[in-house]
Design a protein around this motif. Structure first.
Motif, PDB file in Angstrom:
ATOM      1  N   PRO A 188       0.814  -1.222   0.000  1.00 46.22           N
ATOM      2  CA  PRO A 188       0.000   0.000   0.000  1.00 46.22           C
ATOM      3  C   PRO A 188       0.849   1.274   0.000  1.00 46.22           C
ATOM      4  CG  PRO A 188      -0.686  -1.519   1.747  1.00 46.22           C
ATOM      5  CD  PRO A 188       0.624  -2.008   1.233  1.00 46.22           C
ATOM      6  N   ILE A 203      -1.126  -1.208  -3.914  1.00 50.25           N
ATOM      7  CA  ILE A 203      -2.336  -2.028  -3.845  1.00 50.25           C
ATOM      8  C   ILE A 203      -3.222  -1.537  -2.709  1.00 50.25           C
ATOM      9  CG2 ILE A 203      -1.352  -3.770  -2.253  1.00 50.25           C
ATOM     10  CD1 ILE A 203      -2.785  -5.908  -4.025  1.00 50.25           C
ATOM     11  N   GLY A 282       2.621  -8.450   6.760  1.00 49.96           N
ATOM     12  CA  GLY A 282       1.569  -7.442   6.854  1.00 49.96           C
ATOM     13  C   GLY A 282       0.280  -7.866   6.159  1.00 49.96           C
ATOM     14  N   SER A 531       8.312  -0.882  13.218  1.00 48.53           N
ATOM     15  CA  SER A 531       9.221   0.250  13.222  1.00 48.53           C
ATOM     16  C   SER A 531      10.636  -0.284  13.040  1.00 48.53           C
ATOM     17  CB  SER A 531       9.078   0.959  14.569  1.00 48.53           C
ATOM     18  OG  SER A 531      10.288   1.567  14.915  1.00 48.53           O
TER      19      SER A 531
HETATM   20  N1  LIG Z   1      12.878  -3.583  13.332  1.00 48.13           N
HETATM   21  C1  LIG Z   1      11.969  -4.524  13.587  1.00 48.13           C
HETATM   22  N2  LIG Z   1      12.046  -5.720  12.965  1.00 48.13           N
HETATM   23  C2  LIG Z   1      11.119  -6.665  13.195  1.00 48.13           C
HETATM   24  C3  LIG Z   1      10.076  -6.466  14.127  1.00 48.13           C
HETATM   25  C4  LIG Z   1      10.012  -5.181  14.786  1.00 48.13           C
HETATM   26  O1  LIG Z   1       9.128  -4.907  15.609  1.00 48.13           O
HETATM   27  N3  LIG Z   1      10.977  -4.252  14.482  1.00 48.13           N
HETATM   28  N4  LIG Z   1       9.152  -7.444  14.361  1.00 48.13           N
HETATM   29  C5  LIG Z   1       9.407  -8.787  13.891  1.00 48.13           C
HETATM   30  C6  LIG Z   1       8.138  -9.528  13.797  1.00 48.13           C
HETATM   31  S1  LIG Z   1       7.558 -10.314  15.200  1.00 48.13           S
HETATM   32  C7  LIG Z   1       7.443  -9.607  12.640  1.00 48.13           C
HETATM   33  S2  LIG Z   1       5.998 -10.505  12.588  1.00 48.13           S
HETATM   34  C8  LIG Z   1       7.971  -9.020  11.392  1.00 48.13           C
HETATM   35  C9  LIG Z   1       6.937  -8.150  10.663  1.00 48.13           C
HETATM   36  O2  LIG Z   1       7.499  -7.615   9.499  1.00 48.13           O
HETATM   37  P1  LIG Z   1       6.670  -7.034   8.233  1.00 48.13           P
HETATM   38  O3  LIG Z   1       6.385  -8.039   7.201  1.00 48.13           O
HETATM   39  O4  LIG Z   1       7.377  -5.801   7.779  1.00 48.13           O
HETATM   40  O5  LIG Z   1       5.312  -6.827   8.882  1.00 48.13           O
HETATM   41  P2  LIG Z   1       4.314  -5.687   9.122  1.00 48.13           P
HETATM   42  O6  LIG Z   1       4.896  -4.525   9.830  1.00 48.13           O
HETATM   43  O7  LIG Z   1       3.146  -6.277   9.737  1.00 48.13           O
HETATM   44  O8  LIG Z   1       3.952  -5.284   7.672  1.00 48.13           O
HETATM   45  C10 LIG Z   1       4.398  -4.116   7.155  1.00 48.13           C
HETATM   46  C11 LIG Z   1       4.493  -4.179   5.663  1.00 48.13           C
HETATM   47  O9  LIG Z   1       3.349  -4.777   5.082  1.00 48.13           O
HETATM   48  C12 LIG Z   1       2.827  -3.944   4.064  1.00 48.13           C
HETATM   49  N5  LIG Z   1       1.386  -4.219   3.951  1.00 48.13           N
HETATM   50  C13 LIG Z   1       0.419  -3.974   4.837  1.00 48.13           C
HETATM   51  N6  LIG Z   1      -0.787  -4.393   4.357  1.00 48.13           N
HETATM   52  C14 LIG Z   1      -0.541  -4.923   3.140  1.00 48.13           C
HETATM   53  C15 LIG Z   1      -1.360  -5.533   2.154  1.00 48.13           C
HETATM   54  O10 LIG Z   1      -2.567  -5.678   2.292  1.00 48.13           O
HETATM   55  N7  LIG Z   1      -0.746  -5.967   1.026  1.00 48.13           N
HETATM   56  C16 LIG Z   1       0.599  -5.844   0.822  1.00 48.13           C
HETATM   57  N8  LIG Z   1       1.106  -6.318  -0.310  1.00 48.13           N
HETATM   58  N9  LIG Z   1       1.387  -5.258   1.741  1.00 48.13           N
HETATM   59  C17 LIG Z   1       0.835  -4.824   2.888  1.00 48.13           C
HETATM   60  C18 LIG Z   1       3.171  -2.555   4.520  1.00 48.13           C
HETATM   61  O11 LIG Z   1       3.251  -1.648   3.472  1.00 48.13           O
HETATM   62  C19 LIG Z   1       4.551  -2.759   5.169  1.00 48.13           C
HETATM   63  O12 LIG Z   1       5.556  -2.638   4.201  1.00 48.13           O
HETATM   64  O13 LIG Z   1       9.113  -8.222  11.622  1.00 48.13           O
HETATM   65  C20 LIG Z   1      10.071  -8.752  12.530  1.00 48.13           C
HETATM   66  N10 LIG Z   1      11.177  -7.859  12.526  1.00 48.13           N
END
Ligand SMILES: Nc1nc2c(c(=O)[nH]1)N[C@H]1C(S)=C(S)[C@@H](COP(=O)(O)OP(=O)(O)OC[C@H]3O[C@@H](n4cnc5c(=O)[nH]c(N)nc54)[C@H](O)[C@@H]3O)O[C@H]1N2
Ligand SMILES: Nc1nc2c(c(=O)[nH]1)NC1C(S)=C(S)[C@@H](COP(=O)(O)OP(=O)(O)OC[C@H]3O[C@@H](n4cnc5c(=O)[nH]c(N)nc54)[C@H](O)[C@@H]3O)O[C@H]1N2
Ligand SMILES: [Mo]
Length: 635
Positions: A188, A203, A282, A531
């Protein structure tokens, strides 16, 4: 002194680290093949957390509105009395454990409370929706080795913001790009994906399944499908029938992706060479998150990119797959055949209606008040039972406790852990003594167990570590020597297209659910994304002052009536919070992006206004389906 240890934070990169105990610095272990000598900001700055003035370093007991320090003997004596009383009705005990710390010894509280027959929680705030989707498709959770991305001609990244969530996958992708691999990211917008992508497709949040179905439609129309691939699937006619009945234009409209962009995604999969698929976390945090993942996997499969080098679909593997349990080595207590389970996403309401009531709660490694939906209801419900929180900071959950116990944090205790991205098992060695009176969670439980009227006795640490390593035949002594060990798994998952289902065949999704129509009162969608600076709510308090920021696109309809410079409120069906608005290019018009983890005590926690709701699979949490609006008037 320099010590090889590892990060126990809930992050798939699961780094092997070098800690300099004099200079109090952290860097990535250069010998570790995945960590490759560097680490992320949250790891590099971990001493800020260990040495923080805000850290709780002695047991605290509630006195009215505040807390008073006490010694371990008093704290554990009090807790043991309460636990002995609650044990008469084991369900009246509730254990809530997050992934704030991971590892073989990190399972101690889970094993301990299982032996007591305590109630537990079900449902997931993280990745279970996507895992369930992958299990339904592949029959088992697996993906190619992360290094195999170097063999890809193209990568289609469905929404994984590697600049924040996985800087080591990002490094691999950057290396691949130097050798000609092309990357297309779908999201998005408003994230870091343009930094590592040749093309970005915007999207509508929550609707990837329609774009994936549109791509499948183009594959069907083109007609030159690989017959061998289709014979390795159990239900191709069902998916073909479903997609046949759909119109390409309708599918593009459902995800707000222009037809040309959907055609481009198709070409990225259809062209000669191999395309890897990356599935972010995400897109499974939506109402139909599981279906999103299944349709994306289906594109990877139909395009012939599963079971091949340079292809594959990367969601995640299980971080526990290389580690076994030591729960059977505990003495005392009795694990019941079934346990009462409360739905995590609606914990406030679940606690209120629990019968028999919950009298004793133990929370460790989880800022549950801050991180689950309707956190204020959880905080309210925790007022009734006797609540113990094992945490090193006075966060939203700790503030609900009757007793706060200070855990030794990473680098101050020993453990061994795996990763949900790579296949190395790392030793998290103890580099420093615990600060103040802090003690490892494992010790705390061992001590508590021995104080119970009918004791529950944990084995010693090393016995547990050795037992846990038996599953992967990793030698504990090798781990002690090197700090890590590789567990061998096939480099390419599902080679020869043999899947985990009993018949060895792949399964396609057979239904495509429409996205619920937007609510005219709440036309926008709140995406509370990770973040890059910290892990979830593990944020220094000094960084949490002031009003939190949300980002919206220039085409966001709210801008028609909103003065972004004035006072702005983010409003949902559950409440409102003041925010600051930044407008930027490239965000989908419906998206309101907020970086998660800020604390409610500073007016920052979005989960105060996120409604409990589950996804379509495995009781995941549909955080990102939260409808909202922005307005200048305080509601
Ligand atoms: N620095 C840092 N790193 C981490 C974490 C943290 O808290 N900080 N947490 C860890 C954990 S436990 C997890 S689960 C992961 C999560 O890592 P990510 O996969 O990054 O998860 P989210 O933050 O949930 O999702 C964010 C991404 O999903 C996209 N997004 C949201 N909705 C949609 C959608 O409907 N379609 C598409 N195509 N994209 C979408 C957003 O644009 C964004 O880029 O990271 C891990 N790593
Ligand atoms: N709105 C919204 N909320 C979300 C999400 C979302 O997308 N949107 N996604 C979520 C995701 S992906 C996840 S994984 C969860 C994360 O939810 P949590 O697991 O609650 O994550 P953290 O905020 O990291 O809290 C972990 C806590 O463990 C503590 N801790 C660290 N080390 C130790 C230790 O050694 N011992 C003990 N006892 N405690 C320790 C930390 O101080 C911290 O308070 O939350 C989710 N919450
Ligand atoms: Mo997560």
């Amino acid at each position: 002194m320099k010590i090889v240890t590892a990060c126990t934070m809930d992050c798939g990169d699961a780094c092997s680290l070098l800690v300099d105990t004099e200079r109090r610095t952290v860097r990535g272990n250069p010998k570790h093949p995945f960590t490759k000598g560097f680490c992320c900001k949250k790891g590099a700055r971990y001493f800020r957390r260990l040495d923080s003035d805000e850290r709780v370093v002695e047991p605290l007991v509630r006195r009215g509105e505040g807390f008073e320090p006490t010694d371990w003997d008093t704290a554990l004596g009090l807790i043991a009395d309460r636990l002995d009383a609650a044990r008469r009705v084991p369900e009246s005990i509730l254990h809530v454990h997050g992934h704030g710390y991971r590892g073989i010894l990190g399972t101690a509280s889970t094993n301990f409370f299982e032996r007591l027959g305590a109630s537990t929680v079900y449902g997931c705030v993280c990745d279970d929706t996507g895992i369930e989707a992958c299990l339904r498709d592949f029959g088992v959770l697996n993906h190619n080795d992360p290094e195999d991305i170097l063999n890809s001609d193209r990568v289609v990244n469905w929404g994984r913001d590697m600049t924040r969530c996985s800087v080591h996958q990002l490094a691999l992708l950057k290396q691949a790009r130097k050798h000609g691999t092309e990357v297309l990211s779908i999201s998005p917008g408003g994230d870091g994906t343009p930094e590592f992508s040749d093309v970005n497709v915007v999207i509508r949040p929550g609707t990837d399944r329609f774009l994936a179905a549109a791509v499948l439609k183009l594959f069907l129309e083109a007609g030159d499908l690989n017959p061998w691939v289709l014979t390795r699937t159990a239900n191709w006619p069902a998916l073909r029938g479903l997609v046949d009945g759909l119109k390409f234009r309708d599918l593009c409209a459902a995800c707000d992706v222009p037809a040309e962009d959907a055609e481009m995604v198709y070409e990225w999969y259809a062209e000669r060479g191999n395309t890897a698929t990356v599935v972010g976390w995400g897109l499974q945090r939506h109402r139909f998150g599981g279906e999103n993942v299944r349709f994306i996997n289906a594109v990877a499969m139909v395009s012939g990119n599963i079971g091949v080098r340079g292809g594959g679909a990367y969601f995640n593997i299980s971080s526990g797959r290389n580690l076994g349990s030591w729960a059977h080595l505990i003495e005392g207590g009795e694990t019941p055949a079934t346990r009462r389970r409360l739905l995590l996403q609606d914990l406030g309401a679940e606690l209120r209606r629990a019968d028999p009531p919950v009298d004793f709660v133990w929370i460790d490694g989880h800022n549950v008040v801050n991180q689950v939906p309707d956190g204020l209801a959880v905080a309210e419900a925790l007022a009734a039972p006797f609540t113990v929180v094992v945490d090193g900071f006075l966060n939203d959950t700790a503030l609900c406790a009757d007793v706060i116990l200070p855990p030794a944090l990473m680098f101050e205790r020993r453990d061994v852990l795996g990763s949900y991205v790579h296949n190395y098992v790392n030793l998290c060695d103890r580099a420093l003594p615990p600060r103040g009176l802090a003690r490892p969670d494992f010790d705390i439980l061992a001590d508590l167990g021995s104080r119970l009227r009918e004791p529950v006795r944990l084995p010693d640490e090393e016995t547990c570590l050795r037992e846990g390593l038996k599953a992967s035949a990793v030698s504990f002594d090798e781990l002690l020597e090197n700090g890590f060990a590789r567990v061998n798994h096939p480099f390419v998952a599902f080679e020869n297209l043999v899947f985990g289902h009993l018949d060895g065949l792949y399964r396609f999704p057979e239904a495509l659910h429409p996205e619920p129509a937007p609510d005219p009162d709440f036309p926008l969608q709140l995406l509370t994304v990770v973040s890059g600076e910290s892990l979830h709510s593990q944020i220094p308090e000094a960084d949490q002052r002031g009003v939190p920021t949300v980002r919206i696109g220039r085409t966001n309809p709210a801008l028609g009536v909103l003065d972004p410079q004035g006072d702005v409120y983010l409003v949902t069906d559950l409440g409102a919070m003041q925010v600051r608005v930044e407008v930027e290019d490239g965000l989908h018009p419906r998206a309101v992006l907020m970086r998660r983890g800020g604390w409610m005590k500073y007016g920052q926690g979005a989960n105060a206004i996120i409604h409990p709701s589950v996804t379509d699979m495995a009781f995941g949490t549909a955080y990102y389906s939260q409808a909202c609006r922005l307005e200048n008037r305080q509601p």
